[in-house]
Motif scaffolding. Structure first.
Motif, PDB file in Angstrom:
ATOM      1  N   VAL A 173       1.313  56.635  74.316  1.00  0.00           N
ATOM      2  CA  VAL A 173       2.043  57.826  73.888  1.00  0.00           C
ATOM      3  C   VAL A 173       1.880  58.969  74.887  1.00  0.00           C
ATOM      4  O   VAL A 173       1.005  58.959  75.755  1.00  0.00           O
ATOM      5  N   TYR A 174       2.729  59.988  74.711  1.00  0.00           N
ATOM      6  CA  TYR A 174       2.614  61.203  75.502  1.00  0.00           C
ATOM      7  C   TYR A 174       1.243  61.830  75.255  1.00  0.00           C
ATOM      8  O   TYR A 174       0.811  61.985  74.120  1.00  0.00           O
ATOM      9  N   GLY A 175       0.554  62.173  76.320  1.00  0.00           N
ATOM     10  CA  GLY A 175      -0.799  62.691  76.235  1.00  0.00           C
ATOM     11  C   GLY A 175      -1.848  61.692  76.657  1.00  0.00           C
ATOM     12  O   GLY A 175      -3.004  62.051  76.873  1.00  0.00           O
ATOM     13  N   SER A 176      -1.441  60.431  76.790  1.00  0.00           N
ATOM     14  CA  SER A 176      -2.439  59.389  77.083  1.00  0.00           C
ATOM     15  C   SER A 176      -2.781  59.276  78.557  1.00  0.00           C
ATOM     16  O   SER A 176      -3.685  58.524  78.920  1.00  0.00           O
ATOM     17  N   VAL A 177      -2.088  60.022  79.423  1.00  0.00           N
ATOM     18  CA  VAL A 177      -2.477  60.048  80.836  1.00  0.00           C
ATOM     19  C   VAL A 177      -3.792  60.805  80.989  1.00  0.00           C
ATOM     20  O   VAL A 177      -4.754  60.324  81.595  1.00  0.00           O
ATOM     21  N   LEU A 178      -3.842  61.988  80.396  1.00  0.00           N
ATOM     22  CA  LEU A 178      -5.024  62.844  80.535  1.00  0.00           C
ATOM     23  C   LEU A 178      -6.073  62.569  79.462  1.00  0.00           C
ATOM     24  O   LEU A 178      -7.264  62.744  79.697  1.00  0.00           O
ATOM     25  N   TRP A 179      -5.622  62.104  78.287  1.00  0.00           N
ATOM     26  CA  TRP A 179      -6.518  62.007  77.135  1.00  0.00           C
ATOM     27  C   TRP A 179      -6.545  60.596  76.560  1.00  0.00           C
ATOM     28  O   TRP A 179      -6.620  60.424  75.344  1.00  0.00           O
TER      29      TRP A 179
ATOM     30  N   ILE B  85       5.941  58.359  70.312  1.00  0.00           N
ATOM     31  CA  ILE B  85       5.895  56.990  69.808  1.00  0.00           C
ATOM     32  C   ILE B  85       6.168  56.065  70.983  1.00  0.00           C
ATOM     33  O   ILE B  85       7.015  56.349  71.836  1.00  0.00           O
ATOM     34  N   HIS B  86       5.420  54.963  71.048  1.00  0.00           N
ATOM     35  CA  HIS B  86       5.505  54.053  72.185  1.00  0.00           C
ATOM     36  C   HIS B  86       5.297  52.633  71.697  1.00  0.00           C
ATOM     37  O   HIS B  86       4.422  52.362  70.867  1.00  0.00           O
ATOM     38  N   GLN B  87       6.125  51.738  72.201  1.00  0.00           N
ATOM     39  CA  GLN B  87       5.980  50.322  71.867  1.00  0.00           C
ATOM     40  C   GLN B  87       6.014  49.486  73.139  1.00  0.00           C
ATOM     41  O   GLN B  87       6.891  49.643  73.984  1.00  0.00           O
ATOM     42  N   GLN B  88       5.035  48.639  73.271  1.00  0.00           N
ATOM     43  CA  GLN B  88       5.013  47.641  74.328  1.00  0.00           C
ATOM     44  C   GLN B  88       4.383  46.378  73.755  1.00  0.00           C
ATOM     45  O   GLN B  88       5.083  45.491  73.303  1.00  0.00           O
ATOM     46  N   HIS B  89       3.070  46.340  73.736  1.00  0.00           N
ATOM     47  CA  HIS B  89       2.385  45.208  73.113  1.00  0.00           C
ATOM     48  C   HIS B  89       2.216  45.422  71.608  1.00  0.00           C
ATOM     49  O   HIS B  89       2.084  44.468  70.845  1.00  0.00           O
TER      50      HIS B  89
ATOM     51  N   VAL C  27      12.029  48.988  69.733  1.00  0.00           N
ATOM     52  CA  VAL C  27      13.077  49.863  70.268  1.00  0.00           C
ATOM     53  C   VAL C  27      12.519  51.104  70.975  1.00  0.00           C
ATOM     54  O   VAL C  27      13.227  51.719  71.781  1.00  0.00           O
ATOM     55  N   TYR C  28      11.259  51.467  70.699  1.00  0.00           N
ATOM     56  CA  TYR C  28      10.689  52.677  71.307  1.00  0.00           C
ATOM     57  C   TYR C  28       9.892  52.293  72.554  1.00  0.00           C
ATOM     58  O   TYR C  28       8.699  52.573  72.680  1.00  0.00           O
ATOM     59  N   THR C  29      10.581  51.660  73.487  1.00  0.00           N
ATOM     60  CA  THR C  29       9.955  51.110  74.682  1.00  0.00           C
ATOM     61  C   THR C  29      10.292  51.970  75.898  1.00  0.00           C
ATOM     62  O   THR C  29      11.052  52.944  75.817  1.00  0.00           O
ATOM     63  N   ASP C  30       9.757  51.571  77.045  1.00  0.00           N
ATOM     64  CA  ASP C  30      10.054  52.298  78.284  1.00  0.00           C
ATOM     65  C   ASP C  30      11.504  52.155  78.707  1.00  0.00           C
ATOM     66  O   ASP C  30      11.957  52.860  79.618  1.00  0.00           O
TER      67      ASP C  30
END
Length: 400
Positions: free
Chosen positions: A170-176, A208-212, A286-289
């Motif tokens: 999700v957004y924020g997971s680069v830094l946190w 929201i993020h979907q991959q695995h 559906v909430y993928t890259d």
């Protein structure tokens, strides 16, 4: 999709940072719970089965803060609503991790790691160790609990909670973010993972993020922070303290899950939901890259304005926000050029204030310390997927 009729409803929140010196956060949390009950009463299924607060519910983890938050839960929750908390870095600040666990058990009567079945759905929550990390013992416990849940029914969502985001989701997971349990979670696509830590706004579509598996951020009651590094004010934006957001999550007997971002400040939903029809089927995510590919572009309407007002060596810009057919506008790039040779003299990036539910229709920004001369200025809008606007606002000004 069959008609969605919930048989389960819960609240997912984080980062209340309860402390006596800042009663607004606890008050907003209690207000949010009350508003959620009011919403539930208007629905065919009227229950709120659980409240999950996944980390940093206290600001430093001292006994008084834990007791105050327990009192807040006791005052806010109805008897039929279960509650579960996890701990993380802020709970460990006062007296360290072991003392925090002892206080937590004494005050809340809970274990720091927990596996519950609520309404036929598995809920697994885990407290981190050494701040926001996961050691081997935590990894082993997580895998064992996920195996139990998956064996019970592989075609049902598993609701999973921990404080830090999973890196690269999700957004924020680069830094946190933390990546120490990714290899475990990715074997269970039916996981819907809830995390906090970043204070990123819940209404960002990247929340929201979907991959695995599915990942969702749970917002903040303390302040906003954003995971972008080119803004003039750093990662903490203007109106940072207008943060009081959480998720209302519903599920039906078929395992379909609907996630509804809610804003306590405006006492309203954000106006859209995220629906996960078959959480266990990654081919249907559906909430993928793929959302990065050819997204809708922002545009400035024909009646948009850009006013430039000179005050000594400073210039005040006032302009109409751009529009977009989906989501909201993320930010604006302001470019100032010297009129004589068209050379760029300033590039400025500012947020749209999209994180506010009552996002303003116009923005103001002051450019300070301009040298004498004539200048042109252009403003381009950008969406959340680096999708630049199809047109720009332009103007000019003269500093005497």
């Amino acid at each position: 999709m069959n008609k969605f009729e919930p048989c389960l409803r819960f609240i997912a929140a984080s980062d209340v940072h309860c402390q006596a010196e800042a009663p607004k956060r606890k008050n907003n949390f209690e207000k949010g719970i009350a508003l959620a009950y009011e919403y539930a009463e208007t629905q065919s299924y009227k229950g709120i089965d659980a409240v999950y607060v996944n980390g940093d519910f206290s600001n430093s983890g001292d006994l008084e803060q834990m007791q105050n938050f327990k009192a807040s839960l006791d005052a806010s929750l109805k008897s039929e609503t279960q509650h579960m908390l996890t701990m993380a870095s802020h709970e460990f600040m006062s007296e360290g991790e072991q003392k925090a666990i002892e206080k937590f058990k004494a005050v809340f009567g809970l274990e720091p790691d927990n596996h519950k079945v609520i309404g036929g759905f598995h809920f697994i929550s885990v407290t981190t160790t050494n701040g926001c990390r996961f050691n081997d013992a935590k990894r082993d416990w997580i895998k064992a609990q996920l195996d139990i849940a998956a064996a019970d029914d592989p075609f049902k969502p598993i609701f999973f909670f921990q404080h830090p985001h999973i890196t690269g989701t999700v957004y924020g997971s680069v830094l946190w973010g933390e990546d120490e349990i990714t290899d475990i979670l990715m074997n269970y696509p039916q996981i819907i993972d809830f995390s906090g830590h970043s204070h990123a706004p819940i209404n960002d579509p990247r929340n929201i993020h979907q991959q695995h598996f599915t990942s969702v951020g749970t917002g903040s009651f303390k302040y906003f922070e954003l995971d972008e590094f080119d803004k003039v004010y750093g990662t903490v934006p203007p109106e940072k303290d207008d943060a009081a957001q959480f998720l209302i999550v519903e599920a039906d007997v078929n395992g379909t899950v609907v996630i509804k971002p809610y804003d306590v400040i405006t006492e309203s939903f954000f106006g859209y939901n995220w629906t996960i029809e078959k959480p266990w089927e990654p081919d249907g995510f559906v909430y993928t890259d793929a959302r990065f590919i050819n997204p809708a572009k922002p545009f400035f309407a024909d009646d948009s304005i850009l006013n430039c007002s000179v005050d000594g060596s400073d210039v005040d810009l006032h302009f109409t926000q751009a529009q977009i057919d989906v989501d909201r506008v993320n930010d604006y790039k302001i470019t100032v050029r010297r009129k004589s040779d068209n050379a760029v003299v300033k590039q400025i990036c500012i947020w749209s204030r999209y994180y506010l539910n009552d996002m303003p229709k116009t923005l103001d920004y002051r450019i300070e310390g301009m040298a004498r001369g004539e200048y042109t200025v252009s403003i381009a809008a950008r969406g959340f997927w680096n999708n630049h606007s199809i047109n720009k606002l332009t103007g000019e000004f003269c500093v005497d």
